[in-house]
Write an enzyme that holds these catalytic residues in place. Sequence first.
Site, PDB file in Angstrom:
ATOM      1  CB  ILE A   1      -0.920   0.039   1.239  1.00 26.95           C
ATOM      2  CG1 ILE A   1      -1.691  -1.280   1.375  1.00 26.95           C
ATOM      3  CG2 ILE A   1      -1.885   1.215   1.175  1.00 26.95           C
ATOM      4  CD1 ILE A   1      -2.390  -1.442   2.710  1.00 26.95           C
ATOM      5  CB  CYS A   2       1.369   3.990  -2.347  1.00 24.27           C
ATOM      6  SG  CYS A   2       2.213   5.577  -2.484  1.00 24.27           S
TER       7      CYS A   2
END
Length: 237
Positions: free
Chosen positions: A143-144
């Site tokens: 996840i960014c």
Amino acid sequence: MSSEQQAQQPEAEGSHEQEAEAESETLVAEVPSIPSVASSVEENAPSTSRTGKTAAPLSGCVVRIKHELQDIRRHPPPNCSAEMQNEDLFRWTAGVNGPPGSVYEGGHFRLDIRFPASYPFRPPRIRFTTRIYHCNVDSRGAICLDVLGERWSPVMNVSKVLLSIYVLMSECNPDDPLVMCIADQYKTNRKEHDKIARHWTKLFAMTKAQTKDGEEDQDQAQEDSQKQEPVASQSEK
């Protein structure tokens, strides 16, 4: 000196010697031996071993994680949940429901959470284990999200991070993508992006009973995922 006095003198000297010996024995008995003093000091001294050094931060980490687990059990964040995995305090399984009105609505997305020994001074490692079509989540589930990186702070906790992920699902950030092709599609062909995202949600995040269009819709979703996978893989390189 008379012979009587000479006979009494040795007896007096002998009694004095006996008294001195008895006094000496009493003093020796009252003073502890050197080994006993040393062992007493060693028992009371703080540990300088490697275990003693690492015990303090590790115990602080354990206390923090236990507190968060109790808190999230009593007061789970809206549309989110979390629990230990296989009785491992340092590894949790979490769930986030798709936000209403979003392309992920109706889906239930699972996440894997792992805590480092330096928690909460370092962020937990969180990834999606449910496939999701999202420009800020890659095919491995990474996840960014800024709160899992440069904006992490010890005042953050798992509940707040799960809420941030929930918000990210309803409002993606195509200007800071992890998968460029999905971000480009989001900007240039939003209708196609949303169609594929909904198909992926039905295929990977819903049970068969939840899908409205049955197996035909799932087959279409599988087709879309196979088309998009090579493109997403190239963007990650």
